[in-house]
Design an enzyme around this catalytic site. Structure first.
Site, mmCIF file in Angstrom:
data_model
loop_
_atom_site.group_PDB
_atom_site.id
_atom_site.type_symbol
_atom_site.label_atom_id
_atom_site.label_comp_id
_atom_site.label_asym_id
_atom_site.label_seq_id
_atom_site.Cartn_x
_atom_site.Cartn_y
_atom_site.Cartn_z
ATOM 1 C CG HIS A 198 -2.002 -1.051 1.124
ATOM 2 N ND1 HIS A 198 -3.292 -0.776 0.719
ATOM 3 C CD2 HIS A 198 -1.966 -2.387 1.343
ATOM 4 C CE1 HIS A 198 -3.996 -1.893 0.716
ATOM 5 N NE2 HIS A 198 -3.223 -2.884 1.095
ATOM 6 C CG ASP A 399 0.632 9.444 0.200
ATOM 7 O OD1 ASP A 399 0.529 8.247 0.524
ATOM 8 O OD2 ASP A 399 -0.071 10.348 0.685
#
Ligand code: F6P
Length: 501
Positions: A198, A399
Site C-alpha cells: 500500500h 505517498d
C-alpha cells in the site's frame, strides 16, 4: 470474468494484514471486549468478498490480551458496516508479547520500512533486534495463516471448490508469504498467494540500504502475484529482484522468475468507495460557518505528508498575495498517528509551533489564517469539509497513492466545484491529470499554484472536476477488488512463459 469471481466467490479468501478490519476495545465498565468498526475503503471492498466466500481474516486486534484464548466478540447488532457479517470464528487474531510487537511495529515497520520505502533514508533506523522481531512476528502471521488454510480445507472437504486465495497486505508482512508457501508445500495444501503493497516501492539505490534486503525480496517472491499501486513501483521492484537476487525478469510483461517459478507483478491502483462518499456529501449538513474560501488539508500527522512545507507555502501565499488576507482560511485536519514514535512526536511539536507563528503573524481582529484540528473527524463531517472546500491541498513529499485526493473529488457535488492540488510524488498525482500539480518542496511555486486555484474561473473548475470525478467513479474501490480477482484468475496463462530480460 472478474465480476463473476467477485460475486460468486469461486474460492475462499484469507486476508492477512497487520490490523484486523476492526479494533478491539475493552469496555471500562463491564470489562468486556467490543469491536470498534473501521470505515476505511479497503475494508469496505475486501470484507464482503471474505464474508461471501466463507473466508478468514488474520490480523492484530489492536490490543494485547492477557488471555490469548479470550473469545473475539461478535459485532454489535447495530453495526451496519461491511465487517459486521464477519463472524468471530472467521477471525484469527495475532497475539504477541508486547515488547516484541513494539520492536516489530514501532521499530521495524514504522522506524525502518516506512521512511525507507518513502525514500527518506535519513529518518530510517537499521537495528538488528527490530529486524529479528519483524522475522518472529511475520513467522507468527505465517503460522496462523497456515492453520487457517487447514481449517478451510477441513470445512470444504472434498466438494471440489477452487483453491483459496491468500492475500497478504503491506510492508508489515513482507516475509510471511514465503514461509506460507514452504509450509503448504510440505502439508500438500493448494492455494494462490498474493501480496499487495500500500506504500511506494523505492528505487534500488534506496532499497539496498536495508542490510537484509535480499530476505525481503525472497519473502515477497513467495507469492504468485505481487501488486503495487502504479507501474513505477512495479518496475522498481523488478529492478531490485534482478540486481539483488540476479533473477531473470521481463520488464515488458512485468514478470520475475525465481527458483523455477514465475511471479506476476501488477499495477493495481486503489480507488475509494465513490458512491458512498457522494451519498455522505449529499446528506451532510454544512459545518463550515465562514464566508471565506476554505483551503482544506486532511492527513494523518505523518512526516511524509509534507505538512510543514504546506504551512510554509500558505504563509508565502499570504506574503506574495496580501489580497487573500481575510478572504481565505487554511483548514488543516491532522489525525494523530503512531504517537509512540519519536519522529511523530517531534512533528506534532513543530506543527503546533508553526501554526502559532503563522497565526501570530497574520491574524487580524476578525480573522485567523489557519484553523488547525489535531484529532479524528467523523465521516459525515469530513464529507461536508470536502464538499464545501474551495481548494484541497494534497501535497505529500511521497505517498503510495493518497485517498484524500479521491475522496475530495467524490464529494465535489456543489454547482461550483473546488480545485484539487496534488503532489507529483503521490501515486494519485500520476493519474489525476486534471488536478493542478504542485511540487511541495518548491515553496514559491506552491504559493503560485494555490493562488491560481483560488482565482480559477468557474468554467475551468467545472471541466477539470467533471473529468476527475468520472475517472474516480469508474475506478472505485470495488473495481480495484475486481481487477485484483481478475489478475488472480489469469495467473496461469500469464505465468506460462517468461520473455527476454
Ligand atoms: O498506508 C499504509 C498504512 O499502513 C495503512 O494501511 C494504514 O491505514 C495507515 O498506514 C495507518 O497506519 P497504522 O496502521 O500504523 O496506524
Amino acid at each position: 470474468s472478474a465480476s463473476r469471481s467477485a460475486c460468486n466467490s469461486k474460492g475462499s479468501m484469507i486476508v492477512v494484514s497487520n490490523r484486523l478490519p476492526f479494533i478491539l476495545k475493552r469496555n471500562e465498565k463491564t470489562g468486556d471486549l467490543e469491536r470498534k468498526a473501521s470505515a476505511g475503503g479497503l475494508v469496505t471492498a475486501v470484507a464482503p468478498v471474505v464474508i461471501r466466500g466463507a473466508g478468514i481474516w488474520v490480523g492484530w486486534p489492536g490490543l494485547h490480551l492477557d488471555d490469548p484464548n479470550e473469545k473475539i466478540p461478535e459485532s454489535d447488532p447495530k453495526d451496519k458496516t461491511p465487517t459486521a457479517g464477519l463472524l468471530s470464528e472467521k477471525i484469527v487474531p495475532i497475539h504477541a508479547e508486547p515488547k516484541l510487537f513494539d520492536s516489530y511495529y514501532n521499530g521495524c515497520c514504522n522506524g525502518t520500512f516506512w521512511p525507507l520505502f518513502h525514500s527518506m533514508p535519513d529518518r530510517a533506523t537499521f537495528i538488528a533486534d527490530h529486524w529479528k522481531a519483524y522475522i518472529k512476528i511475520n513467522e507468527e502471521f505465517a503460522e496462523k495463516t497456515v492453520r487457517a488454510l487447514h481449517l478451510l480445507k477441513q470445512q470444504k472437504g472434498k466438494n471440489g471448490s477452487s483453491p483459496p486465495i491468500v492475500w497478504v497486505h503491506d510492508y508489515h508482512l513482507m516475509l510471511a508469504a514465503n514461509w506460507i508457501r514452504q509450509r503448504i508445500e510440505e502439508d500438500d495444501i493448494k492455494c494462490k498467494l498474493a501480496f499487495f503493497l500500500h506504500i511506494p516501492f523505492p528505487p534500488w539505490d534506496i532499497f539496498r540500504l536495508f542490510p537484509w534486503s535480499d530476505e525481503l525480496l525472497q519473502g515477497i517472491l513467495g507469492c504468485d502475484m505481487v501488486g503495487f499501486h502504479i507501474t513505477d513501483y512495479c518496475l522498481n521492484f523488478i529492478d531490485c529482484c534482478q540486481r539483488n537476487l540476479g533473477c531473470r525478469v521481463d520488464r515488458k510483461n512485468l514478470l520475475v522468475e525465481l527458483g523455477g517459478r514465475t511471479i506476476c507483478v501488477r499495477p493495481l491502483p486503489i480507488g475509494v468507495p465513490f458512491d458512498r462518499f457522494v451519498q455522505l456529501a449529499q446528506n451532510a449538513k454544512p459545518v463550515l460557518s465562514t464566508s471565506q474560501q476554505i483551503i482544506l488539508g486532511v492527513d494523518r500527522l505523518d512526516y511524509t505528508k509534507g505538512l510543514v512545507h504546506r504551512l510554509k507555502a500558505f504563509e508565502r501565499l499570504l506574503e506574495k498575495y496580501p489580497e487573500h488576507i481575510e478572504k481565505v482560511v487554511l483548514l488543516q485536519i491532522s489525525v494523530p498517528s503512531r504517537t509512540d514514535v519519536k519522529e511523530y512526536q517531534d512533528l506534532k511539536e513543530e506543527m503546533d509551533q508553526l501554526v502559532g507563528r503563522i497565526n501570530g503573524r497574520f491574524t487580524t481582529p476578525n480573522w485567523s489564517p489557519i484553523r488547525y484540528i489535531y484529532g479524528c473527524v467523523g465521516q459525515d463531517e469530513l464529507a461536508a469539509f470536502y464538499r464545501d472546500a474551495a481548494v484541497a491541498l494534497v501535497t505529500p513529499l511521497r505517498d503510495g497513492m493518497n485517498l484524500v485526493a479521491k475522496e475530495f473529488v467524490a464529494c465535489q457535488i456543489n454547482k461550483t466545484p473546488g480545485v484539487l492540488i496534488v503532489s507529483p510524488f503521490a501515486g494519485a498525482g500520476e493519474m489525476m491529470h486534471e488536478a493542478l500539480i504542485c511540487n511541495p518542496y518548491e515553496l514559491d511555486d506552491a504559493a503560485e499554484v494555490i493562488h491560481r486555484a483560488l482565482i480559477m474561473p468557474e468554467d475551468e473548475r467545472i471541466v477539470r472536476m467533471n473529468h476527475l470525478r468520472r475517472r474516480e467513479q469508474l475506478n472505485d474501490v470495488d473495481s480495484w477488488m475486481k481487477a485484483f480477482l481478475k489478475a488472480m484468475d489469469s495467473l496461469e496463462e500469464e505465468a506460462d512463459d517468461i520473455g527476454a530480460t
